[in-house]
Design a protein around this motif. Structure first.
Motif, short mmCIF file in Angstrom:
data_model
loop_
_atom_site.label_atom_id
_atom_site.label_comp_id
_atom_site.label_asym_id
_atom_site.label_seq_id
_atom_site.Cartn_x
_atom_site.Cartn_y
_atom_site.Cartn_z
N ALA A 342 25.66 39.70 99.06
CA ALA A 342 25.65 41.06 98.56
C ALA A 342 25.92 41.00 97.22
O ALA A 342 26.09 39.91 96.37
N TYR A 343 25.62 42.13 96.47
CA TYR A 343 25.65 42.26 95.03
C TYR A 343 27.20 42.68 94.62
O TYR A 343 27.61 43.67 95.25
N ARG A 344 27.94 41.99 93.53
CA ARG A 344 29.13 42.33 93.43
C ARG A 344 29.05 42.53 91.80
O ARG A 344 28.43 41.99 91.04
N GLU A 345 29.86 43.74 91.53
CA GLU A 345 30.12 44.15 90.16
C GLU A 345 30.37 43.03 89.06
O GLU A 345 31.53 42.48 89.06
N LEU A 346 29.56 42.86 88.20
CA LEU A 346 30.05 41.89 86.91
C LEU A 346 30.32 42.70 85.75
O LEU A 346 31.01 42.22 84.90
N THR A 347 29.54 43.72 85.54
CA THR A 347 29.68 44.32 84.17
C THR A 347 29.73 45.94 84.70
O THR A 347 29.02 46.13 85.78
N SER A 348 30.02 46.76 83.64
CA SER A 348 30.09 48.19 83.93
C SER A 348 29.94 48.64 82.49
O SER A 348 31.11 48.32 81.61
N THR A 349 29.30 49.71 82.23
CA THR A 349 29.30 50.25 80.82
C THR A 349 29.16 51.49 81.21
O THR A 349 28.30 52.28 81.90
N SER A 350 30.22 52.37 80.54
CA SER A 350 30.37 53.73 80.60
C SER A 350 30.21 54.50 79.38
O SER A 350 30.60 54.09 78.13
N ASN A 351 29.43 55.65 79.35
CA ASN A 351 29.39 56.47 78.07
C ASN A 351 30.45 57.56 78.28
O ASN A 351 30.33 58.28 79.22
N CYS A 352 31.47 57.30 77.60
CA CYS A 352 32.53 58.65 77.82
C CYS A 352 32.55 59.87 76.93
O CYS A 352 33.26 60.75 76.62
N THR A 353 31.32 59.70 76.26
CA THR A 353 30.84 60.85 75.28
C THR A 353 32.07 61.41 74.41
O THR A 353 32.65 60.34 73.84
N THR A 354 32.55 62.62 74.26
CA THR A 354 33.64 62.77 73.29
C THR A 354 34.96 62.87 74.29
O THR A 354 36.01 63.44 73.31
N PHE A 355 34.82 62.63 75.34
CA PHE A 355 36.15 62.75 76.43
C PHE A 355 37.42 62.14 75.74
O PHE A 355 38.44 62.64 75.64
N GLN A 356 37.18 60.76 75.62
CA GLN A 356 38.20 60.08 75.21
C GLN A 356 38.96 60.26 73.87
O GLN A 356 39.99 60.65 73.19
N ALA A 357 37.48 60.52 72.85
CA ALA A 357 37.88 60.64 71.38
C ALA A 357 38.54 62.07 71.20
O ALA A 357 39.32 62.08 70.21
N ARG A 358 38.57 62.96 72.00
CA ARG A 358 39.09 64.20 71.85
C ARG A 358 40.57 64.21 72.13
O ARG A 358 41.52 64.76 71.51
N ARG A 359 40.96 63.39 73.16
CA ARG A 359 42.29 63.18 73.76
C ARG A 359 42.84 62.19 72.46
O ARG A 359 44.07 62.52 72.36
N LEU A 360 42.36 61.37 72.03
CA LEU A 360 42.94 60.43 71.28
C LEU A 360 42.56 60.99 69.75
O LEU A 360 43.08 60.13 68.57
N SER A 361 42.09 62.00 69.47
CA SER A 361 41.82 62.73 67.95
C SER A 361 41.15 61.39 67.20
O SER A 361 41.74 61.05 66.39
N ILE A 362 40.16 61.17 67.71
CA ILE A 362 39.13 60.09 66.71
C ILE A 362 37.86 61.09 66.50
O ILE A 362 37.07 61.49 67.31
N ARG A 363 37.64 61.03 65.14
CA ARG A 363 36.79 62.13 64.50
C ARG A 363 35.85 61.27 63.39
O ARG A 363 36.00 60.09 63.07
N TYR A 364 34.64 61.80 62.98
CA TYR A 364 33.85 61.13 62.04
C TYR A 364 33.56 62.36 61.13
O TYR A 364 33.63 63.63 61.57
#
Length: 420
Positions: A342-364
């Motif tokens: 079977a194939y088993r997960e070794l890596t996982s990459t997520s695009n969280c867009t602005t979702f986390q940054a909005r919660r944590l107030s991270i801006r540019y």
RNA sequence: GGAGGUGUGGCAGAGCGGCCGAAUGCAUCCGCCUUGAAAGCGGAAGACGGGCAACCGUCCGGGGGUUCAAAUCCCUCCACCUCCGCCA
């Protein structure tokens, strides 16, 4: 948190996203009405406050009887303001709760469906055919004297282990190789705290549906991170970043802790699924318009790492129902595990867009100098689990394991042989 | 763990319960001056929320309280600093 502007202007998209995740679209309407109520309550409170403020200035100037009369009136206004502010605070809270409860909008490009509805994007390498019966990674690890689950269980319980001797060296070599690649690619290597405050854990979206997965230290009101993503996302919380030179990239080296609640009986053998493991994690802060391209870059760096350990793997585009709370899209690289076929997960990459940054107030600052919400992404470069794929895929008939070429300078060995 | 101190805008640093979104300096930006620059002079410039807008409101570490009115008074939490103790 999602952008409330999107919610107001296009609630159907948000509802569709909820349906794709297999979640309740009605939460969207809860949020909509909370938003409307808050706005009307705010404008009322603002008006009352404004009146009171103007009035208060007169009191300061008045003397004698006139002052007494004004004071009485002032008290009335103050009571009104107090009531309105209480209502506002309550409406704020209702909105925030509803807002935080909603997961990120899924990327329209992500395949819709449940856990098994992923799309395989590509296969890299071919599973090897063995002219002997391959051992699984636990048997190999024991024979090689590099892995000790029994004593792990004795000391800490099930799903704990010791990496011993060359096993410990192997993990360090692997993580060092990942750290070296990340550094060469321009990442800033970080060794972050693994205990974080509740607001940071909540900000990364891990305290919602999956809160049971997380170790919590009640006496100290801290959480053990399940990935350094948490600490790396919190690193720039409440900041306005300069992203004019491109994404800010960090590689976090940390132990990760997971309760694995609800996974009883699953992957109980070996180190596939454990309560504590080590990981090098990539984390990017970038402008939202760059996030999709950045996601591809993170995936490319993962593939570069996988190539170095010379194991066959496939890349999958995770289905919407299997995305984390914060992710809009997720690609996993899954390595072939011969004994499981079977194939088993070794890596996982997520695009969280602005979702986390909005919660944590991270801006540019955008080109006009206006603060805007940033986007965040993360991806795996190496973990303890990789050892499973390395051992199983590179084992030899004599019980030894050939060390992949790229790893040799980091380990200082060509072959791992059974302890005599 | 005990005692004390500090926390104000990008940084430094003032601030009497009302005239404080907040002096001043540095840094930044725009003019003027200059061949160009520096210096000098003049000016601009915070974040968030509500509103089509004019504009209004909020924000002086977080939260709560006193008061007609809080950066300023009180309580509490957090962070940092100093001293003592403890551990290494």
């Amino acid at each position: 948190m999602i952008d409330l502007k999107v919610l107001r202007e296009d609630p159907d998209t948000v509802r569709a996203s909820q349906r794709a995740r297999g979640e309740d679209p009605a939460t969207v309407d809860t949020l909509l009405s909370a938003d409307e109520r808050r706005r009307s309550v705010i404008s009322r409170a603002d008006t009352l406050r404004s009146e009171q403020k103007q009035f208060g200035k007169q009191v300061g100037k008045a003397r004698g009887e006139e002052r007494d009369a004004l004071l009485a009136k002032g008290k009335e206004l103050a009571a009104g303001v107090k009531a309105a502010e209480a209502e506002q605070a309550e409406a704020d809270q209702v909105l925030e709760d509803a807002h935080r409860a909603l997961p990120n909008l899924v990327d329209p490009a992500a395949p819709v469906g449940g856990e098994d509805d992923f799309v395989v994007l590509e296969h890299v390498g071919t599973p090897r055919t063995f002219d002997f019966t391959p051992l699984d990674h636990l048997d190999l690890g024991v024979k090689l004297g590099i892995l000790d689950m029994e004593r792990g269980a004795k000391v800490s319980g099930s799903r704990f282990y010791f990496l011993t001797g060359v096993g410990a060296q192997l993990q360090l070599a692997l993580l060092n190789m990942a750290a070296a690649q990340a550094t060469a690619a321009g990442f800033t290597l970080m060794i972050p705290p693994v205990l974080v405050r509740p607001e940071i854990m909540a900000g990364t979206g891990f305290l919602g549906a999956h809160a049971g997965e997380i170790y919590r230290l009640r006496d100290d009101d801290l959480y053990l991170v399940g990935t350094s993503e948490v600490a790396l996302a919190g690193y720039h919380a409440d900041e306005i970043l300069d992203l004019s030179a491109g994404p800010r990239r960090y590689a976090g080296w940390s132990s990760c802790f997971r309760r694995e609640a609800g996974s009883y009986g699953k992957d109980t053998r070996g180190i596939i699924r454990v309560h504590q493991f080590d990981k090098i994690e990539m984390f990017s802060y970038c402008k939202p318009e760059d996030a999709t391209a950045e996601h591809q870059r993170l995936l490319a760096w993962e593939k570069e790492m996988l190539a170095k350990i010379e194991v066959p793997y496939r890349v999958i585009d995770t289905a919407t129902g299997d995305l984390g709370t914060s992710a809009a899209r997720k690609f996993d690289c899954e390595a072939w595990v011969p004994t499981q076929e079977a194939y088993r997960e070794l890596t996982s990459t997520s695009n969280c867009t602005t979702f986390q940054a909005r919660r944590l107030s991270i801006r540019y600052r955008d080109d006009n100098g206006k603060p805007q919400v940033a986007a965040t992404l993360n991806g795996t470069l190496a973990t303890t689990r990789w050892i499973v794929a390395i051992l199983e895929n590179h084992q030899q008939a004599d019980g030894s394991v050939t060390v992949p070429e790229a790893l040799r300078p980091f380990l200082g060995l060509d072959t791992i042989r059974p302890a005599v």
